[in-house]
Design a protein around this motif. Structure first.
Motif, PDB file in Angstrom:
ATOM      1  N   GLY A  18     -23.763  21.144  58.753  1.00 60.97           N
ATOM      2  CA  GLY A  18     -23.941  21.449  57.335  1.00 60.97           C
ATOM      3  C   GLY A  18     -25.193  22.277  57.089  1.00 60.97           C
ATOM      4  O   GLY A  18     -25.144  23.324  56.434  1.00 60.97           O
ATOM      5  N   PHE A  19     -26.327  21.827  57.653  1.00 63.82           N
ATOM      6  CA  PHE A  19     -27.564  22.564  57.443  1.00 63.82           C
ATOM      7  C   PHE A  19     -27.520  23.927  58.106  1.00 63.82           C
ATOM      8  O   PHE A  19     -28.090  24.890  57.603  1.00 63.82           O
ATOM      9  N   GLN A  20     -26.822  24.007  59.258  1.00 66.78           N
ATOM     10  CA  GLN A  20     -26.722  25.311  59.910  1.00 66.78           C
ATOM     11  C   GLN A  20     -25.964  26.294  59.029  1.00 66.78           C
ATOM     12  O   GLN A  20     -26.362  27.447  58.874  1.00 66.78           O
ATOM     13  N   ILE A  21     -24.859  25.825  58.460  1.00 69.48           N
ATOM     14  CA  ILE A  21     -24.085  26.718  57.598  1.00 69.48           C
ATOM     15  C   ILE A  21     -24.914  27.127  56.385  1.00 69.48           C
ATOM     16  O   ILE A  21     -24.981  28.298  56.016  1.00 69.48           O
ATOM     17  N   LEU A  22     -25.596  26.145  55.805  1.00 65.89           N
ATOM     18  CA  LEU A  22     -26.382  26.427  54.603  1.00 65.89           C
ATOM     19  C   LEU A  22     -27.550  27.367  54.873  1.00 65.89           C
ATOM     20  O   LEU A  22     -27.840  28.258  54.083  1.00 65.89           O
ATOM     21  N   LEU A  23     -28.243  27.146  55.993  1.00 62.77           N
ATOM     22  CA  LEU A  23     -29.514  27.825  56.183  1.00 62.77           C
ATOM     23  C   LEU A  23     -29.502  28.908  57.259  1.00 62.77           C
ATOM     24  O   LEU A  23     -30.337  29.797  57.248  1.00 62.77           O
ATOM     25  N   SER A  24     -28.588  28.799  58.211  1.00 61.38           N
ATOM     26  CA  SER A  24     -28.682  29.707  59.354  1.00 61.38           C
ATOM     27  C   SER A  24     -27.484  30.638  59.489  1.00 61.38           C
ATOM     28  O   SER A  24     -27.370  31.344  60.475  1.00 61.38           O
ATOM     29  N   SER A  25     -26.576  30.630  58.539  1.00 57.99           N
ATOM     30  CA  SER A  25     -25.405  31.485  58.717  1.00 57.99           C
ATOM     31  C   SER A  25     -25.297  32.464  57.564  1.00 57.99           C
ATOM     32  O   SER A  25     -25.946  32.310  56.523  1.00 57.99           O
ATOM     33  N   SER A  26     -24.450  33.470  57.754  1.00 50.91           N
ATOM     34  CA  SER A  26     -24.297  34.471  56.704  1.00 50.91           C
ATOM     35  C   SER A  26     -23.532  33.913  55.508  1.00 50.91           C
ATOM     36  O   SER A  26     -23.489  34.516  54.454  1.00 50.91           O
ATOM     37  N   TYR A  27     -22.929  32.701  55.671  1.00 49.01           N
ATOM     38  CA  TYR A  27     -22.295  32.055  54.512  1.00 49.01           C
ATOM     39  C   TYR A  27     -23.343  31.463  53.587  1.00 49.01           C
ATOM     40  O   TYR A  27     -23.087  31.218  52.418  1.00 49.01           O
ATOM     41  N   GLY A  28     -24.526  31.172  54.163  1.00 49.95           N
ATOM     42  CA  GLY A  28     -25.580  30.535  53.367  1.00 49.95           C
ATOM     43  C   GLY A  28     -26.775  31.461  53.242  1.00 49.95           C
ATOM     44  O   GLY A  28     -26.632  32.673  53.057  1.00 49.95           O
ATOM     45  N   LEU A  29     -27.964  30.887  53.379  1.00 55.16           N
ATOM     46  CA  LEU A  29     -29.187  31.654  53.169  1.00 55.16           C
ATOM     47  C   LEU A  29     -29.535  32.552  54.351  1.00 55.16           C
ATOM     48  O   LEU A  29     -30.303  33.494  54.203  1.00 55.16           O
ATOM     49  N   ASN A  30     -29.018  32.174  55.526  1.00 57.61           N
ATOM     50  CA  ASN A  30     -29.256  32.972  56.726  1.00 57.61           C
ATOM     51  C   ASN A  30     -30.743  33.200  56.982  1.00 57.61           C
ATOM     52  O   ASN A  30     -31.172  34.303  57.292  1.00 57.61           O
ATOM     53  N   MET A  31     -31.552  32.167  56.842  1.00 61.41           N
ATOM     54  CA  MET A  31     -32.994  32.305  56.963  1.00 61.41           C
ATOM     55  C   MET A  31     -33.538  31.870  58.313  1.00 61.41           C
ATOM     56  O   MET A  31     -34.662  32.219  58.675  1.00 61.41           O
ATOM     57  N   THR A  57     -35.180  19.555  61.927  1.00 62.06           N
ATOM     58  CA  THR A  57     -35.959  18.566  61.170  1.00 62.06           C
ATOM     59  C   THR A  57     -35.207  18.117  59.925  1.00 62.06           C
ATOM     60  O   THR A  57     -35.104  16.917  59.644  1.00 62.06           O
ATOM     61  N   LEU A  58     -34.676  19.083  59.183  1.00 65.95           N
ATOM     62  CA  LEU A  58     -33.935  18.726  57.970  1.00 65.95           C
ATOM     63  C   LEU A  58     -32.774  17.798  58.296  1.00 65.95           C
ATOM     64  O   LEU A  58     -32.546  16.800  57.607  1.00 65.95           O
ATOM     65  N   ALA A  59     -32.057  18.115  59.385  1.00 71.86           N
ATOM     66  CA  ALA A  59     -30.911  17.272  59.752  1.00 71.86           C
ATOM     67  C   ALA A  59     -31.377  15.865  60.108  1.00 71.86           C
ATOM     68  O   ALA A  59     -30.786  14.869  59.680  1.00 71.86           O
ATOM     69  N   THR A  60     -32.481  15.766  60.876  1.00 74.97           N
ATOM     70  CA  THR A  60     -32.992  14.445  61.269  1.00 74.97           C
ATOM     71  C   THR A  60     -33.416  13.640  60.050  1.00 74.97           C
ATOM     72  O   THR A  60     -33.072  12.466  59.907  1.00 74.97           O
ATOM     73  N   VAL A  61     -34.173  14.278  59.161  1.00 75.13           N
ATOM     74  CA  VAL A  61     -34.637  13.582  57.962  1.00 75.13           C
ATOM     75  C   VAL A  61     -33.433  13.112  57.153  1.00 75.13           C
ATOM     76  O   VAL A  61     -33.371  11.966  56.712  1.00 75.13           O
ATOM     77  N   PHE A  62     -32.472  14.005  57.008  1.00 73.91           N
ATOM     78  CA  PHE A  62     -31.316  13.691  56.172  1.00 73.91           C
ATOM     79  C   PHE A  62     -30.573  12.444  56.667  1.00 73.91           C
ATOM     80  O   PHE A  62     -30.231  11.577  55.890  1.00 73.91           O
ATOM     81  N   VAL A  63     -30.353  12.350  57.980  1.00 70.63           N
ATOM     82  CA  VAL A  63     -29.591  11.195  58.450  1.00 70.63           C
ATOM     83  C   VAL A  63     -30.416   9.927  58.561  1.00 70.63           C
ATOM     84  O   VAL A  63     -29.888   8.826  58.447  1.00 70.63           O
TER      85      VAL A  63
END
Ligand SMILES: Nc1ncnc2c1ncn2[C@@H]1O[C@H](COP(=O)(O)OP(=O)(O)O)[C@@H](O)[C@H]1O
Ligand SMILES: [Mg+2]
Lengths: 327, 317
Positions: free
Chosen positions: B152-165, B187-193
């Motif tokens: 989820g975080f990868q799609i949101l933050l690391s892919s062209s579907y999301g922020l791609n940052m 880190t975000l994924a670890t904190v989230f779970v």
């Protein structure tokens, strides 16, 4: 009681309710009483009748939620404590009014020394440095009969016995010169010898500090020995209030009479069995519409079941809430 | 001085524990772990060849002797060379452990810190809508698996579907900027779970401390809320909080790094362990298992020492 004086504490028509999952429980139902300076008043009644809740209300400490003061006033020297802001109430708690609790084993913070906790209270209410407060605390521990107070003050609660801890609580309660001490069954958790010592200590200090004491107890014997006046509670109401002589010599409410008969040491001749009051205390969700004691009362009439009696002054010091008081 | 003696005594009691843990793990490795003989020889080996290789590998020596050898390796931190790369195991570990620590620490610290803060807010407003909101959010967090959170975080933050940052995979600690860009998504994924579990736990602890008799005493003596909060509630909550934090360290290090590193292709000790398991790299496995045991024992020791620091009822005995 000295009727010429203005009362120190004046409680009027106090109602306290707790909202629980099964409904609203009215733990205190319209009680009124006065406490005069320097007197000792025993607040007696069976477990669950609302003694602790009464004490907590005076300090504004009803746990909320679920509890709430629904109605009534609690005036300390003319100031209504139910209407003042929390900040002002904090100055009164531990200052003008102190409260000590039934359970000395858990009443102190286990991770700080008793000195640290006493100093916190002293510096909160009196204009002292921590160092000055420390010396005052040692003095107070000495006053309540703790040996080697200079050493004891550095100890943690778990290093002290129950009796010692209750003494520490008393020292803390008196350290800021309260005008009223609410002692909620201060000796119930202690063994008999310690009980007597702690009560004696409270009595001595009361004279020295010139304060009024509300002694909450379910033990009428303690009331007979220590109090000037007794207030008998049943199921959230006051059923009788009287000077100590009147209360023990001429109990007017059938409930008081029953309570007195269940104290073995007040009878001249031993009997085979203690006369216990028949029946059970009604629970707060299914209160009868008339007098709450009706189902257990030997003198019950039809009127008692329909109409709730109110507290009325009789001759002498006695006030009773009963249609057919014991003559 | 007393404290030093206490620590020494605790260290001594740690020894049998360490022996027990390493013994069991070694037993499991020997009987259920990979057997190198057939890998080295292939299928059509003669009994003599097998005998020869087993002797070279030391498999024919008595179990106790092999365990003793293992303990010696553990004590000297010399586990020989990796079977698959030939690199010295100690070098391999000292290269990869810092990477794993840099990867896991931010998530672990934030996951606990934020949870304590949320728990405090929830406990303070208990049974109000704030409390219900936080606890509802916790349940949602708890019911989402780690893998889904990562994706989820990868799609949101690391892919062209999301922020791609942020980079999708890999690792680079050469500059602070690089480090931050690689560490953020894991880190975000670890904190989230971890947040849901941690918040629920800490809230329960704090609510319990809030309803203690001594809290009521402090209020009855006019102590202001901030001081009650610190001296009566927080100080008394420290034992369960310390226990949870420290005892979760070994688990987080092992399981957390194992999953995150293999998923993000990060060359940490988790990746090394994962590879050692799949290739049957015994020297590396022995080192990792032994060090994990040491870590558990140290965690235990550390909690005991901290207990003493926060709770006067814990004696030096
Ligand atoms: N925190 C609470 N929540 C719900 N009900 C309460 C609470 N505290 C007291 N009560 C109710 O108030 C009544 C009086 O309690 P209490 O004053 O403690 O009795 P006691 O006379 O034994 O001191 C009890 O019947 C109890 O049901
Ligand atoms: Mg009580």
């Amino acid at each position: 009681m000295n009727p010429d004086q203005a009362p120190l504490l004046r409680v009027r028509d106090l109602v306290v309710e707790f909202s629980t999952e099964v409904g609203v429980a009215r733990a205190i139902d319209g009680i009124s009483f006065d406490i005069y300076p320097n007197e000792t008043v025993g607040l007696v009644g069976e477990s669950g009748c609302g003694k602790t809740v009464t004490g907590l209300s005076i300090l504004g400490l009803i746990p909320s939620p679920p509890g709430k003061i629904v109605r009534g006033s609690i005036e300390l020297m003319g100031k209504d404590l139910t209407a003042i802001p929390e900040k002002e109430l904090r100055d009164i708690r531990g200052g003008d009014i102190s409260m000590i609790f039934q359970e000395p084993m858990t009443a102190l913070n286990p991770v700080f020394t008793i000195g640290n906790q006493m100093v916190d209270v002293l510096t909160q209410h009196r204009n002292l440095t921590r160092k000055q407060a420390h010396s005052v605390a040692i003095e107070m521990l000495d006053k309540v009969g703790i040996p080697a107070p200079g050493q004891r003050i550095l100890e943690y609660p778990h290093q002290l016995s129950g009796g010692m801890r209750q003494r520490v609580m008393i020292a803390m309660a008196l350290s800021c010169g309260p005008k009223l001490l609410v002692a909620d069954e201060p000796t119930t958790a202690l063994d008999v010898t310690t009980q007597a010592q702690v009560l004696e200590q409270i009595r001595l200090l009361q004279d020295e500090f010139q304060m009024a004491v509300i002694l909450v107890t379910h033990d009428l014997g303690v009331v007979a020995e220590t109090c000037d006046r007794g207030i008998v509670m049943y199921c959230g109401s006051i059923v009788e209030s009287a000077g100590i002589e009147d209360l023990f010599n001429h109990p007017c409410h059938p409930y008081t009479e029953g309570l007195l008969q269940s104290i073995p040491r007040l009878r001249e001749k031993p009997v085979d069995r203690l006369p216990i009051i028949p029946g059970r205390v009604p629970d707060l969700f299914h209160l009868p519409s008339g007098c709450r004691f009706a189902d257990r009362c030997s003198k019950v009439t039809d009127r008692c079941r329909q109409e709730a009696p109110v507290l009325q002054q009789l001759t002498g010091s006695t006030a009773v809430s009963c249609f057919n008081p014991v003559a | 001085m007393e404290t030093l003696q206490y620590i020494l005594r605790k260290l001594l009691t740690g020894i049998p524990l360490l022996l027990g843990v390493t013994f069991i793990s070694f037993l499991l490795m020997v009987y259920f772990g990979p057997d190198k003989t057939y890998e080295l020889l292939g299928k059509s080996a003669t009994p003599e060849q097998i005998e020869e290789v087993r002797h070279q590998l030391g498999y024919d020596r008595p179990f106790i002797a092999r365990y003793g050898q293992y303990l010696k390796e553990l004590a000297t931190m010399d586990f020989g060379h990796s079977d698959s790369t030939g690199e010295p195991v100690s070098g391999l570990l000292s290269r990869t452990i810092p990477i794993s620590l840099a990867l896991i620490t931010p998530g672990f610290v934030l996951g606990n810190l934020i949870a304590v803060l949320l728990a405090l807010v929830a406990a303070y407003h208990r049974s109000s809508w704030v409390d219900r909101f936080i606890m509802g959010f916790s349940v949602v967090g708890m019911s989402i698996s780690f893998l889904i959170a990562i994706i989820g975080f990868q799609i949101l933050l690391s892919s062209s579907y999301g922020l791609n940052m942020f980079p999708v995979r890999g690792w680079n600690m050469s500059t602070v900027g690089n480090y931050l860009s690689y560490v953020t998504v894991p880190t975000l994924a670890t904190v989230f779970v971890s947040l849901g579990y941690n918040t629920r736990f800490y809230r329960a602890v704090i609510v319990e401390e809030m309803t203690r008799d001594h809290v009521r005493t402090a209020r009855a003596f006019g102590i202001p809320p901030a001081r009650i909060f610190y001296k009566n509630i927080l100080k008394n909550s420290m034992i369960p909080i310390i226990t949870r934090v420290i005892f979760s360290i070994p688990l987080v290090v092992i399981s957390g790094s194992l999953l995150i590193e293999s998923y993000f292709g990060i060359p940490g000790v988790g990746k090394v362990t994962f590879d050692a398991i799949t290739t049957g790299d015994q020297p590396v496995l022995k080192a990792v298992v032994g060090l994990t045991a040491v870590l558990f024992v140290l965690a235990q020791l550390l909690t005991d020492i901290l207990y003493r620091a926060v709770d006067p009822r814990v004696t030096l005995k």
